[in-house]
Design a protein around this motif. Structure first.
Motif, PDB file in Angstrom:
ATOM      1  N   VAL A   5     -29.092  11.432  14.788  1.00 33.45           N
ATOM      2  CA  VAL A   5     -29.508  11.844  13.458  1.00 33.45           C
ATOM      3  C   VAL A   5     -28.851  10.929  12.441  1.00 33.45           C
ATOM      4  O   VAL A   5     -27.629  10.925  12.295  1.00 33.45           O
ATOM      5  N   GLU A   6     -29.682  10.167  11.709  1.00 38.37           N
ATOM      6  CA  GLU A   6     -29.184   9.257  10.685  1.00 38.37           C
ATOM      7  C   GLU A   6     -29.107   9.954   9.334  1.00 38.37           C
ATOM      8  O   GLU A   6     -29.863  10.884   9.053  1.00 38.37           O
ATOM      9  N   SER A   7     -28.219   9.456   8.491  1.00 39.72           N
ATOM     10  CA  SER A   7     -28.123   9.917   7.121  1.00 39.72           C
ATOM     11  C   SER A   7     -27.469   8.816   6.289  1.00 39.72           C
ATOM     12  O   SER A   7     -26.933   7.856   6.825  1.00 39.72           O
ATOM     13  N   GLY A   8     -27.524   8.965   4.976  1.00 42.45           N
ATOM     14  CA  GLY A   8     -26.846   8.042   4.081  1.00 42.45           C
ATOM     15  C   GLY A   8     -27.736   7.073   3.345  1.00 42.45           C
ATOM     16  O   GLY A   8     -27.252   6.333   2.488  1.00 42.45           O
ATOM     17  N   GLY A   9     -29.021   7.053   3.660  1.00 40.04           N
ATOM     18  CA  GLY A   9     -29.928   6.173   2.956  1.00 40.04           C
ATOM     19  C   GLY A   9     -30.154   6.633   1.531  1.00 40.04           C
ATOM     20  O   GLY A   9     -29.806   7.746   1.151  1.00 40.04           O
ATOM     21  N   GLY A  10     -30.751   5.756   0.744  1.00 41.16           N
ATOM     22  CA  GLY A  10     -31.029   6.086  -0.641  1.00 41.16           C
ATOM     23  C   GLY A  10     -31.454   4.875  -1.427  1.00 41.16           C
ATOM     24  O   GLY A  10     -31.776   3.827  -0.868  1.00 41.16           O
ATOM     25  N   LEU A  11     -31.459   5.037  -2.740  1.00 47.41           N
ATOM     26  CA  LEU A  11     -31.835   3.979  -3.667  1.00 47.41           C
ATOM     27  C   LEU A  11     -30.584   3.387  -4.281  1.00 47.41           C
ATOM     28  O   LEU A  11     -29.722   4.119  -4.785  1.00 47.41           O
ATOM     29  N   VAL A  12     -30.479   2.069  -4.243  1.00 49.53           N
ATOM     30  CA  VAL A  12     -29.315   1.387  -4.779  1.00 49.53           C
ATOM     31  C   VAL A  12     -29.760   0.073  -5.413  1.00 49.53           C
ATOM     32  O   VAL A  12     -30.751  -0.525  -4.997  1.00 49.53           O
ATOM     33  N   GLN A  13     -29.041  -0.355  -6.429  1.00 47.15           N
ATOM     34  CA  GLN A  13     -29.336  -1.627  -7.069  1.00 47.15           C
ATOM     35  C   GLN A  13     -28.778  -2.784  -6.255  1.00 47.15           C
ATOM     36  O   GLN A  13     -27.824  -2.623  -5.491  1.00 47.15           O
ATOM     37  N   ALA A  14     -29.391  -3.950  -6.415  1.00 42.00           N
ATOM     38  CA  ALA A  14     -28.895  -5.144  -5.740  1.00 42.00           C
ATOM     39  C   ALA A  14     -27.420  -5.351  -6.050  1.00 42.00           C
ATOM     40  O   ALA A  14     -26.985  -5.208  -7.192  1.00 42.00           O
ATOM     41  N   GLY A  15     -26.676  -5.692  -5.012  1.00 42.70           N
ATOM     42  CA  GLY A  15     -25.243  -5.851  -5.140  1.00 42.70           C
ATOM     43  C   GLY A  15     -24.451  -4.606  -4.832  1.00 42.70           C
ATOM     44  O   GLY A  15     -23.221  -4.679  -4.700  1.00 42.70           O
ATOM     45  N   GLY A  16     -25.126  -3.477  -4.704  1.00 39.55           N
ATOM     46  CA  GLY A  16     -24.465  -2.221  -4.419  1.00 39.55           C
ATOM     47  C   GLY A  16     -24.196  -2.029  -2.945  1.00 39.55           C
ATOM     48  O   GLY A  16     -24.447  -2.907  -2.117  1.00 39.55           O
ATOM     49  N   SER A  17     -23.694  -0.836  -2.617  1.00 40.17           N
ATOM     50  CA  SER A  17     -23.286  -0.527  -1.257  1.00 40.17           C
ATOM     51  C   SER A  17     -23.815   0.823  -0.826  1.00 40.17           C
ATOM     52  O   SER A  17     -24.010   1.731  -1.639  1.00 40.17           O
ATOM     53  N   LEU A  18     -24.031   0.960   0.469  1.00 47.19           N
ATOM     54  CA  LEU A  18     -24.369   2.219   1.103  1.00 47.19           C
ATOM     55  C   LEU A  18     -23.683   2.274   2.452  1.00 47.19           C
ATOM     56  O   LEU A  18     -23.453   1.229   3.070  1.00 47.19           O
ATOM     57  N   ARG A  19     -23.373   3.470   2.911  1.00 46.83           N
ATOM     58  CA  ARG A  19     -22.868   3.666   4.258  1.00 46.83           C
ATOM     59  C   ARG A  19     -23.788   4.611   5.002  1.00 46.83           C
ATOM     60  O   ARG A  19     -23.939   5.774   4.618  1.00 46.83           O
ATOM     61  N   LEU A  20     -24.395   4.106   6.063  1.00 49.37           N
ATOM     62  CA  LEU A  20     -25.249   4.913   6.910  1.00 49.37           C
ATOM     63  C   LEU A  20     -24.427   5.525   8.035  1.00 49.37           C
ATOM     64  O   LEU A  20     -23.501   4.897   8.552  1.00 49.37           O
ATOM     65  N   SER A  21     -24.784   6.741   8.411  1.00 41.75           N
ATOM     66  CA  SER A  21     -24.122   7.433   9.499  1.00 41.75           C
ATOM     67  C   SER A  21     -25.145   7.843  10.536  1.00 41.75           C
ATOM     68  O   SER A  21     -26.289   8.164  10.207  1.00 41.75           O
ATOM     69  N   CYS A  22     -24.729   7.848  11.782  1.00 44.69           N
ATOM     70  CA  CYS A  22     -25.569   8.284  12.885  1.00 44.69           C
ATOM     71  C   CYS A  22     -24.733   9.160  13.795  1.00 44.69           C
ATOM     72  O   CYS A  22     -23.812   8.664  14.455  1.00 44.69           O
ATOM     73  N   VAL A  23     -25.041  10.446  13.809  1.00 46.05           N
ATOM     74  CA  VAL A  23     -24.334  11.393  14.659  1.00 46.05           C
ATOM     75  C   VAL A  23     -25.068  11.496  15.987  1.00 46.05           C
ATOM     76  O   VAL A  23     -26.275  11.734  16.021  1.00 46.05           O
ATOM     77  N   VAL A  24     -24.331  11.322  17.067  1.00 42.45           N
ATOM     78  CA  VAL A  24     -24.899  11.321  18.406  1.00 42.45           C
ATOM     79  C   VAL A  24     -24.454  12.570  19.141  1.00 42.45           C
ATOM     80  O   VAL A  24     -23.259  12.842  19.257  1.00 42.45           O
TER      81      VAL A  24
END
Length: 118
Positions: A5-24
């Protein structure tokens, strides 16, 4: 028996950061490889990063130095830290588990959308 199950996606401006998670959930076995893939509309799904059960990471050339794949065994979670995001990073990101040895197989999560605006 295995679910991702993935989570953490979204909308971000160029140069920004996101952290995606995947629970197994379920047994991965002793040898496996965990991967992050992404797919944009009209394009093929591509491998972005991977990490072995021994902890060795690998990256697609375009994300080297910007993305970091890691794993927290206590939380049964694999992460993709994405920094300095570019519009071309936009796509649906999928977590994949490839198990090795008896009972080997491929398992995919449902995907999480990442959109990077200019």
């Amino acid at each position: 028996q295995v679910q991702l199950v993935e989570s953490g996606g979204g909308l971000v401006q160029a140069g920004g950061s996101l952290r995606l998670s995947c629970v197994v959930s379920g047994s991965t076995g002793s040898k496996y490889r965990q991967e992050w893939h992404r797919q944009a509309p009209g394009q093929r799904r591509e491998l972005v990063a991977s990490i072995t059960s021994g902890g060795s990471p690998d990256y697609e050339d375009s994300v080297k130095g910007r993305f970091t794949i890691s794993r927290d065994d206590a939380k049964n979670t694999v992460y993709l830290q994405m920094n300095a995001l570019k519009p071309n990073d936009t796509g649906i990101y999928y977590c994949k588990l490839h198990t090795i040895g008896p009972g080997r197989g491929d398992y995919w999560g449902q995907g999480t959308q990442v959109t990077v605006s200019a």
